[in-house]
Motif scaffolding. Structure first.
Motif, PDB file in Angstrom:
ATOM      1  N   LYS A 330       0.824  -1.207   0.000  1.00 41.59           N
ATOM      2  CA  LYS A 330       0.000   0.000   0.000  1.00 41.59           C
ATOM      3  C   LYS A 330       0.855   1.251   0.000  1.00 41.59           C
ATOM      4  O   LYS A 330       2.038   1.222   0.314  1.00 41.59           O
ATOM      5  CB  LYS A 330      -0.916   0.003   1.238  1.00 41.59           C
ATOM      6  CG  LYS A 330      -2.021  -1.047   1.195  1.00 41.59           C
ATOM      7  CD  LYS A 330      -2.967  -0.874   2.360  1.00 41.59           C
ATOM      8  CE  LYS A 330      -4.132  -1.870   2.284  1.00 41.59           C
ATOM      9  NZ  LYS A 330      -5.068  -1.698   3.421  1.00 41.59           N
ATOM     10  N   GLU A 331       0.214   2.361  -0.359  1.00 42.43           N
ATOM     11  CA  GLU A 331       0.875   3.658  -0.321  1.00 42.43           C
ATOM     12  C   GLU A 331       0.884   4.194   1.115  1.00 42.43           C
ATOM     13  O   GLU A 331       0.118   3.733   1.977  1.00 42.43           O
ATOM     14  CB  GLU A 331       0.145   4.651  -1.232  1.00 42.43           C
ATOM     15  CG  GLU A 331       0.033   4.214  -2.682  1.00 42.43           C
ATOM     16  CD  GLU A 331       1.364   4.268  -3.405  1.00 42.43           C
ATOM     17  OE1 GLU A 331       2.237   5.059  -2.970  1.00 42.43           O
ATOM     18  OE2 GLU A 331       1.535   3.533  -4.392  1.00 42.43           O
ATOM     19  N   TYR A 332       1.727   5.186   1.359  1.00 43.55           N
ATOM     20  CA  TYR A 332       1.760   5.835   2.665  1.00 43.55           C
ATOM     21  C   TYR A 332       0.509   6.673   2.859  1.00 43.55           C
ATOM     22  O   TYR A 332       0.102   7.428   1.975  1.00 43.55           O
ATOM     23  CB  TYR A 332       3.001   6.727   2.774  1.00 43.55           C
ATOM     24  CG  TYR A 332       3.043   7.562   4.024  1.00 43.55           C
ATOM     25  CD1 TYR A 332       3.281   6.982   5.263  1.00 43.55           C
ATOM     26  CD2 TYR A 332       2.840   8.941   3.964  1.00 43.55           C
ATOM     27  CE1 TYR A 332       3.320   7.757   6.413  1.00 43.55           C
ATOM     28  CE2 TYR A 332       2.886   9.715   5.102  1.00 43.55           C
ATOM     29  CZ  TYR A 332       3.123   9.117   6.328  1.00 43.55           C
ATOM     30  OH  TYR A 332       3.150   9.883   7.460  1.00 43.55           O
ATOM     31  N   ASP A 333      -0.112   6.528   4.025  1.00 40.21           N
ATOM     32  CA  ASP A 333      -1.322   7.280   4.355  1.00 40.21           C
ATOM     33  C   ASP A 333      -1.081   8.038   5.650  1.00 40.21           C
ATOM     34  O   ASP A 333      -1.032   7.449   6.727  1.00 40.21           O
ATOM     35  CB  ASP A 333      -2.520   6.328   4.508  1.00 40.21           C
ATOM     36  CG  ASP A 333      -3.840   7.087   4.681  1.00 40.21           C
ATOM     37  OD1 ASP A 333      -3.795   8.317   4.850  1.00 40.21           O
ATOM     38  OD2 ASP A 333      -4.906   6.444   4.645  1.00 40.21           O
ATOM     39  N   ALA A 334      -0.914   9.362   5.555  1.00 41.07           N
ATOM     40  CA  ALA A 334      -0.606  10.182   6.730  1.00 41.07           C
ATOM     41  C   ALA A 334      -1.742  10.158   7.754  1.00 41.07           C
ATOM     42  O   ALA A 334      -1.509  10.372   8.949  1.00 41.07           O
ATOM     43  CB  ALA A 334      -0.330  11.616   6.304  1.00 41.07           C
ATOM     44  N   CYS A 335      -2.950   9.860   7.321  1.00 44.34           N
ATOM     45  CA  CYS A 335      -4.095   9.846   8.243  1.00 44.34           C
ATOM     46  C   CYS A 335      -4.035   8.664   9.211  1.00 44.34           C
ATOM     47  O   CYS A 335      -4.667   8.689  10.268  1.00 44.34           O
ATOM     48  CB  CYS A 335      -5.404   9.790   7.467  1.00 44.34           C
ATOM     49  SG  CYS A 335      -5.689  11.235   6.425  1.00 44.34           S
ATOM     50  N   LEU A 336      -3.277   7.616   8.838  1.00 43.85           N
ATOM     51  CA  LEU A 336      -3.199   6.425   9.683  1.00 43.85           C
ATOM     52  C   LEU A 336      -2.047   6.474  10.671  1.00 43.85           C
ATOM     53  O   LEU A 336      -1.901   5.590  11.509  1.00 43.85           O
ATOM     54  CB  LEU A 336      -3.050   5.178   8.805  1.00 43.85           C
ATOM     55  CG  LEU A 336      -4.198   4.894   7.836  1.00 43.85           C
ATOM     56  CD1 LEU A 336      -3.882   3.669   6.995  1.00 43.85           C
ATOM     57  CD2 LEU A 336      -5.506   4.690   8.597  1.00 43.85           C
ATOM     58  N   VAL A 337      -1.202   7.501  10.569  1.00 44.23           N
ATOM     59  CA  VAL A 337      -0.019   7.585  11.431  1.00 44.23           C
ATOM     60  C   VAL A 337      -0.436   7.948  12.842  1.00 44.23           C
ATOM     61  O   VAL A 337      -1.219   8.869  13.035  1.00 44.23           O
ATOM     62  CB  VAL A 337       0.975   8.633  10.878  1.00 44.23           C
ATOM     63  CG1 VAL A 337       2.144   8.791  11.831  1.00 44.23           C
ATOM     64  CG2 VAL A 337       1.449   8.225   9.506  1.00 44.23           C
TER      65      VAL A 337
END
Length: 337
Positions: A330-337
């Motif tokens: 998957k791509e990086y998702d800043a919302c999941l950090v």
């Protein structure tokens, strides 16, 4: 799992194997030229090899012959070696270790992964040579009463001026020698820049490392070397296992049901750990006055625990994020950090 299990101790020229045939231990010594021919005619087996120099090459070659190969962590194998150290005892220890259900394994790397690591190792060697040369130049100049401040950029700036200064105490011969050293220094700079360009090209040509670039604190160097190290991530059961393999998780000294956590273990790949922490420091230096979720977490962490511990915490987090991106594709998702 295959019924036939072999412990194989590899070396440059002579290889030692240990197995059981008809419930009796069998030991055999093989020359390098004989190894593949021998296993090509041997029944399909589970072969354990200690992860050391050349292990990935031999693992790939034996897999081509139909065998199942497992690379074992060298620290893990050591506890299974009984008696004095010799090649057959090492092979027997590998045989015992590879049959354990909780064995510590190492992912077999592809040629492409090793190519990326090759470039990084060459660059590391060049950087070490440059550092040694700079320290030598500064030390020799200090013996003549000329002081250059610490830092490679200071040497780049000051040494040409020192060589042009006719009023200092450098003799003609000394100027010639220091001029030669400066030429070597410039040549090393050029070689390192070439390797940096090669690393950037490798990073952009690899789909996984390109996705890693979206993670804060991860540049081409970190992205490329982590992609070559982690592969598809299946060699680690969890993100914590991968972070632990890089030594960015706390060590433990627990007993009697009381959990005692120490500083980070600093085990495993020092090079990747260093890159992750340096990248984390760059993020921390620029997180002030930002209002995104990660920056707010880092600001609170710096206030509570200090800059250095916050940098290690972010390095730990990034290692886990990179593992998750590799395993889940998957791509990086800043919302999941």
């Amino acid at each position: 799992m295959n019924n036939s299990v072999i412990g194989l101790d590899i070396a440059k020229n002579i290889f030692h194997m240990y197995t059981f045939v008809d419930n009796k231990p069998k030991k055999k010594k093989l020359k390098r030229a004989e190894l593949l021919a021998f296993f090509a005619n041997y029944p399909v087996s589970l072969i354990g090899i200690e992860a050391c120099g050349g292990a990935h090459h031999w693992a790939r070659e034996l897999i081509k012959l139909g065998h199942e190969v497992i690379l074992l962590n060298a620290r893990y194998v050591k506890s299974f070696v009984v008696g004095n150290k010799n090649d057959f005892n090492d092979a027997e220890g590998i045989f015992d270790a590879v049959t354990r259900p909780n064995k510590r394994t190492v992912m077999i790397k592809t040629i492409e992964q090793q190519d990326i690591q090759l470039v990084h190792k060459v660059r590391q060697g060049l950087v070490s040579k440059r550092t040694a040369l700079v320290n030598q130049i500064r030390g020799l100049l200090s013996e003549r009463g000329i002081i250059i401040p610490q830092g490679i950029n200071q040497v780049r700036k000051e040494l040409p001026l020192i060589l042009e200064d006719a009023e200092n105490d450098l003799t003609v011969m000394a100027r010639e020698v220091f001029a030669e050293q400066y030429e070597k220094f410039a040549a090393l700079d050029k070689e390192i820049k070439t390797q940096d360009q090669r690393i950037s090209a490798l990073c952009n040509s690899n789909a996984l490392s390109r996705r890693f670039l979206d993670v804060p604190g991860v540049g081409p160097m970190t992205a490329s070397i982590v992609a070559s190290d982690i592969g598809n991530g299946k060699g680690y059961l969890s993100s914590r296992d991968y972070a632990a393999s890089l030594g960015v998780v706390p060590g433990q000294h627990s007993s009697g049901g009381k959990q005692v956590y120490l500083g980070i273990s600093k085990r495993g790949n020092r090079y990747i750990r260093t890159l992750l922490i340096h990248g984390a420091r760059a993020v921390l230096k620029n997180c002030h006055n930002k209002k995104d979720k990660l920056s707010l977490w880092l600001q609170a962490l710096i206030e509570r625990r200090g800059f250095n511990k916050a940098a290690v915490a972010l390095a730990n987090k990034n290692a886990r994020i990179l593992w998750a991106m590799a395993t889940r594709d998957k791509e990086y998702d800043a919302c999941l950090v």
